[in-house]
Scaffold this active site. Sequence first.
Site, short mmCIF file in Angstrom:
data_model
loop_
_atom_site.label_atom_id
_atom_site.label_comp_id
_atom_site.label_asym_id
_atom_site.label_seq_id
_atom_site.Cartn_x
_atom_site.Cartn_y
_atom_site.Cartn_z
N HIS A 150 0.84 -1.20 0.00
CA HIS A 150 0.00 0.00 0.00
C HIS A 150 0.88 1.25 0.00
O HIS A 150 0.63 2.20 -0.76
CB HIS A 150 -0.92 -0.02 1.23
CG HIS A 150 -1.70 1.23 1.43
ND1 HIS A 150 -3.00 1.38 1.00
CD2 HIS A 150 -1.37 2.41 2.02
CE1 HIS A 150 -3.44 2.59 1.32
NE2 HIS A 150 -2.46 3.24 1.94
N GLU A 151 1.90 1.28 0.85
CA GLU A 151 2.79 2.44 0.91
C GLU A 151 3.61 2.59 -0.37
O GLU A 151 3.85 3.70 -0.84
CB GLU A 151 3.71 2.33 2.13
CG GLU A 151 2.99 2.25 3.47
CD GLU A 151 2.00 3.37 3.68
OE1 GLU A 151 2.21 4.48 3.13
OE2 GLU A 151 1.00 3.17 4.39
#
Length: 301
Positions: A150-151
Amino acid sequence: MVSSTTYSSTPAKWKKDPGLQFRMILTTFLLFALYVFFIAAITTYFDVGLISMAAILGLFSIAQWYFSDTLALRSMGARIVDKTEYPDLHASVTRLAWQAGLPTPKIAVTSTQLPNAFATGRSKNHAAVCVTEGLLNLLNEDELEGVIAHELAHIKNRDVTTMTIASFLSTIAFFIVRWGFFFGRGRNNRAAAPVWAAVAISLAVWIISYLLIRALSRYREFAADRGAAEITQNPAALASALRKISTGISMIPPAGELTSQSEMNAFFIIPIKVGFIGKLFSTHPPMEKRIERLNELQYNF
């Protein structure tokens, strides 16, 4: 523990998100217009020339641009870690970065027990991913890789850069609001008038920039969730991680770490909601909605 996620032998095919790109361009344009208005308005009420004020804010913006990752990590008390300290974490980030078609970012860990993660940096080649000790202790390997992906999706989408620019203007405006009240109180009415005018303008700029950040941030979280699903091919792992992180944050007493670290909300994978206002003006979409969309994506893998 070995991850159960199966990875492709080739990097994930990244689909550009026109909606995210449009919002980033629009937000950047509006923030630039707000920035110009802010400089012009402040120079009107403070005895500083337009060129001088532009130079001062320009230097601040350049400094933040080049040192944004260092400043964000220091604000969280995080430190860069090497392979000998966190070999599994390094292996996961390196593999997922390759899967996302990205250079491996710097990897940082902060000792807080608040379970969370964020990405920062001015570009793909100057980025960092930070996780907390609380997150490492809470999640299993598949869930942790979902969060890391996600990051990395934030970095891939370049929205970390936009959020860095957006947060700069908000920070400067908030600084003037905070200290303007202090300096304005000790003056007579005539002398204090320009200060109070500057405070009022800064307050308006702060609110508008915050709302622009909020509007962009909500959409970019959905985009990063989709990106994480493409990288890991396992949306269910990220959905499970979001549930655990939300539960873990809710168990932290509403003081101390929650209050001191809530200023990083726009960058966290799950925001810290302190009080009614924090919940009302959340920078993220509802967790339930994110999990619902991830569950829908699961059927495609």
